[in-house]
Design an enzyme around this catalytic site. Structure first.
Site, PDB file in Angstrom:
ATOM      1  N   SER A   1       0.798  -1.231   0.000  1.00 28.78           N
ATOM      2  CA  SER A   1       0.000   0.000   0.000  1.00 28.78           C
ATOM      3  C   SER A   1       0.830   1.280   0.000  1.00 28.78           C
ATOM      4  O   SER A   1       0.268   2.370   0.061  1.00 28.78           O
ATOM      5  CB  SER A   1      -0.944   0.010   1.209  1.00 28.78           C
ATOM      6  OG  SER A   1      -0.185   0.122   2.389  1.00 28.78           O
TER       7      SER A   1
ATOM      8  N   GLU B   1      -6.071   7.151  -4.948  1.00 23.58           N
ATOM      9  CA  GLU B   1      -4.952   7.117  -5.900  1.00 23.58           C
ATOM     10  C   GLU B   1      -5.421   6.701  -7.295  1.00 23.58           C
ATOM     11  O   GLU B   1      -4.724   6.939  -8.280  1.00 23.58           O
ATOM     12  CB  GLU B   1      -3.869   6.142  -5.424  1.00 23.58           C
ATOM     13  CG  GLU B   1      -2.957   6.700  -4.364  1.00 23.58           C
ATOM     14  CD  GLU B   1      -2.047   7.819  -4.887  1.00 23.58           C
ATOM     15  OE1 GLU B   1      -1.338   7.593  -5.864  1.00 23.58           O
ATOM     16  OE2 GLU B   1      -2.065   8.915  -4.309  1.00 23.58           O
TER      17      GLU B   1
ATOM     18  N   SER C   1      -9.021   3.116  -3.731  1.00 27.90           N
ATOM     19  CA  SER C   1      -8.212   4.226  -3.236  1.00 27.90           C
ATOM     20  C   SER C   1      -8.400   5.470  -4.084  1.00 27.90           C
ATOM     21  O   SER C   1      -8.607   5.378  -5.305  1.00 27.90           O
ATOM     22  CB  SER C   1      -6.742   3.809  -3.277  1.00 27.90           C
ATOM     23  OG  SER C   1      -5.913   4.934  -3.174  1.00 27.90           O
TER      24      SER C   1
ATOM     25  N   TYR D   1       0.884   1.266  -7.992  1.00 26.14           N
ATOM     26  CA  TYR D   1      -0.103   1.073  -6.918  1.00 26.14           C
ATOM     27  C   TYR D   1      -1.497   1.494  -7.389  1.00 26.14           C
ATOM     28  O   TYR D   1      -2.475   0.745  -7.238  1.00 26.14           O
ATOM     29  CB  TYR D   1       0.309   1.880  -5.680  1.00 26.14           C
ATOM     30  CG  TYR D   1      -0.764   1.911  -4.629  1.00 26.14           C
ATOM     31  CD1 TYR D   1      -0.929   0.854  -3.745  1.00 26.14           C
ATOM     32  CD2 TYR D   1      -1.660   2.973  -4.547  1.00 26.14           C
ATOM     33  CE1 TYR D   1      -1.942   0.854  -2.801  1.00 26.14           C
ATOM     34  CE2 TYR D   1      -2.676   2.992  -3.601  1.00 26.14           C
ATOM     35  CZ  TYR D   1      -2.809   1.931  -2.732  1.00 26.14           C
ATOM     36  OH  TYR D   1      -3.824   1.937  -1.807  1.00 26.14           O
TER      37      TYR D   1
HETATM   38  O1  G4F Z   1       1.514   9.667   3.014  1.00 22.35           O
HETATM   39  P1  G4F Z   1       1.756   9.293   1.604  1.00 22.35           P
HETATM   40  O2  G4F Z   1       2.877   8.358   1.351  1.00 22.35           O
HETATM   41  O3  G4F Z   1       0.373   8.737   1.073  1.00 22.35           O
HETATM   42  P2  G4F Z   1      -0.244   8.585  -0.415  1.00 22.35           P
HETATM   43  O4  G4F Z   1       0.788   8.396  -1.435  1.00 22.35           O
HETATM   44  O5  G4F Z   1      -1.201   9.723  -0.631  1.00 22.35           O
HETATM   45  O6  G4F Z   1      -1.058   7.217  -0.301  1.00 22.35           O
HETATM   46  C1  G4F Z   1      -1.848   6.882   0.834  1.00 22.35           C
HETATM   47  O7  G4F Z   1      -3.184   7.238   0.611  1.00 22.35           O
HETATM   48  C2  G4F Z   1      -3.840   6.517  -0.462  1.00 22.35           C
HETATM   49  C3  G4F Z   1      -5.262   7.032  -0.537  1.00 22.35           C
HETATM   50  O8  G4F Z   1      -5.278   8.224  -1.267  1.00 22.35           O
HETATM   51  C4  G4F Z   1      -3.777   5.037  -0.188  1.00 22.35           C
HETATM   52  F1  G4F Z   1      -4.400   4.365  -1.195  1.00 22.35           F
HETATM   53  C5  G4F Z   1      -2.332   4.604  -0.072  1.00 22.35           C
HETATM   54  O9  G4F Z   1      -2.254   3.213   0.224  1.00 22.35           O
HETATM   55  C6  G4F Z   1      -1.692   5.373   1.073  1.00 22.35           C
HETATM   56  O10 G4F Z   1      -2.336   5.025   2.277  1.00 22.35           O
HETATM   57  O11 G4F Z   1       2.044  10.612   0.716  1.00 22.35           O
HETATM   58  C7  G4F Z   1       1.173  11.709   0.738  1.00 22.35           C
HETATM   59  C8  G4F Z   1       1.796  12.868  -0.026  1.00 22.35           C
HETATM   60  C9  G4F Z   1       2.344  12.489  -1.406  1.00 22.35           C
HETATM   61  O12 G4F Z   1       1.983  13.492  -2.329  1.00 22.35           O
HETATM   62  C10 G4F Z   1       3.852  12.489  -1.216  1.00 22.35           C
HETATM   63  O13 G4F Z   1       4.599  12.832  -2.389  1.00 22.35           O
HETATM   64  O14 G4F Z   1       2.929  13.339   0.727  1.00 22.35           O
HETATM   65  C11 G4F Z   1       3.990  13.590  -0.175  1.00 22.35           C
HETATM   66  N1  G4F Z   1       5.253  13.527   0.565  1.00 22.35           N
HETATM   67  C12 G4F Z   1       6.120  14.558   0.700  1.00 22.35           C
HETATM   68  N2  G4F Z   1       7.202  14.174   1.409  1.00 22.35           N
HETATM   69  C13 G4F Z   1       5.772  12.452   1.178  1.00 22.35           C
HETATM   70  C14 G4F Z   1       6.989  12.851   1.703  1.00 22.35           C
HETATM   71  N3  G4F Z   1       5.296  11.206   1.339  1.00 22.35           N
HETATM   72  C15 G4F Z   1       6.049  10.323   2.051  1.00 22.35           C
HETATM   73  N4  G4F Z   1       5.578   9.066   2.254  1.00 22.35           N
HETATM   74  N5  G4F Z   1       7.273  10.675   2.584  1.00 22.35           N
HETATM   75  C16 G4F Z   1       7.788  11.927   2.430  1.00 22.35           C
HETATM   76  O15 G4F Z   1       8.882  12.232   2.908  1.00 22.35           O
END
Ligand code: G4F
Length: 304
Positions: free
Chosen positions: A56, A99, A97, A121
């Site tokens: 995920s 996504e 999702s 994903y």
């Molecule tokens: O917390 P994220 O990794 O979640 P993302 O990619 O939105 O996905 C989550 O939500 C989805 C539902 O919309 C689920 F289906 C999926 O399984 C998961 O639970 O990232 C959120 C945002 C992104 O735009 C990413 O580019 O945060 C941005 N971000 C910026 N800095 C970062 C970071 N994300 C992560 N993980 N780590 C960083 O340092």
């Protein structure tokens, strides 16, 4: 259903189930093995099946497209095929999702918004969504898709941005680190509380007819806004600690997500109870508490 490795090492792998594990009967199986899923269905004969298992982490799906696609698409297919054979009356929930919307075709996103996934994903979730709808239409299975927007809580994995921020802040306060390295701070997400979203999943399976539902708060915030609010709660200046690190940027980003959950609200009687501010407070407080830091944070703001 959990992997055998989790049953063999419960203290490390099942920590988040600690408070309920006495009331659960866990079965070992793997999304990668059809026979193992088949056997669990035969032994349990379930009335309801909530299929949440997946690779995920969107970011990781760029590093390993193959295992993400294989596990997520085949795993969903295995679960549906076993269910159809053994317990065709069992009600099925698929964790779709936001996504799937990817490069969004409209704002806000609804059940009829065209999908345009931007990662392996997201592609795997579109496939799971279509499989679920097809089993409903072709075989009459009570199979529903939840199109859940980001849902968070203190139980979130540390790799996801919200928990990375709140746990990072706690570590800064504890003197364990001096910086918080993040990627794209401009991405916007519709963040809700996982506790609320699980209620929507359950409500879907209590309906007479299966259907597809967007579950979202209808409010969107940037990663930068999340950081500022979380830092503000404990009096940290984010400009002193946040470092932009190219390592955490994605090859293709989903820049903006904001959902319209009018259908879930009208048909399921569901609505989000926890606001963004309450969610951030709860997560910061929990991470600080786990490191023994006494911070006067506000209690979660609940709206009835
Ligand atoms: O917390 P994220 O990794 O979640 P993302 O990619 O939105 O996905 C989550 O939500 C989805 C539902 O919309 C689920 F289906 C999926 O399984 C998961 O639970 O990232 C959120 C945002 C992104 O735009 C990413 O580019 O945060 C941005 N971000 C910026 N800095 C970062 C970071 N994300 C992560 N993980 N780590 C960083 O340092």
């Amino acid at each position: 259903m959990v992997r055998r490795v989790a049953l063999e090492d419960p203290s490390r792998r099942l920590g988040r189930l600690e408070s309920v594990v006495d009331r659960l009967r866990l079965h070992a199986a793997s999304l990668e093995s059809f026979p193992s899923i088949y056997q669990v269905f035969r032994a349990v004969q379930p009335d309801e099946c909530y299929h949440l298992a997946a690779q995920s982490f969107v970011s990781y799906s760029f590093d390993d497209e193959f295992s993400t696609l294989n596990t997520n698409i085949n795993g969903t297919h295995f679960v549906l095929a076993a269910l159809k054979d053994i317990v065709p009356k069992c009600r099925f929930y698929f964790a779709g999702s936001s996504e799937m919307f990817g490069r969004v075709a409209e704002i806000p996103q609804t059940e009829t918004t065209r999908f345009h996934p931007r990662s392996a994903y997201g592609i795997s979730k579109v496939a799971g969504f279509d499989l679920t709808r097809n089993y409903r239409e072709a075989y009459g299975i009570h199979a529903s898709n939840g199109i859940l927007f980001n849902h968070e809580s203190p139980r979130r994995g540390f790799e996801f941005v919200t928990r990375k921020i709140t746990s990072g802040i706690a570590r800064i306060l504890a003197g364990q680190t001096k910086e918080l390295r993040l990627g794209n701070l401009d991405a916007k997400r519709d963040w809700g509380h996982a506790r609320d979203y699980v209620e929507a999943m359950w409500a879907m399976l209590q309906q007479d007819e299966p259907d597809d539902y967007v579950v979202a708060t209808g409010r969107s915030h940037s990663v930068s806004e999340f950081v500022r609010m979380a830092c503000g709660i404990v009096g940290l200046d984010p400009d002193k600690y946040v470092v932009r690190d190219p390592e955490f940027y994605r090859p293709a980003e989903v820049q903006l997500l904001i959902g319209n959950s009018a259908k879930a609200q009208a048909q399921l009687g569901w609505r989000p109870k926890t606001q963004f501010e309450g969610l951030v407070c709860e997560m910061v407080a929990a991470d600080c508490e786990s490191l023994g830091i006494d911070v006067p944070v506000a209690k979660p703001i609940e709206v009835e």
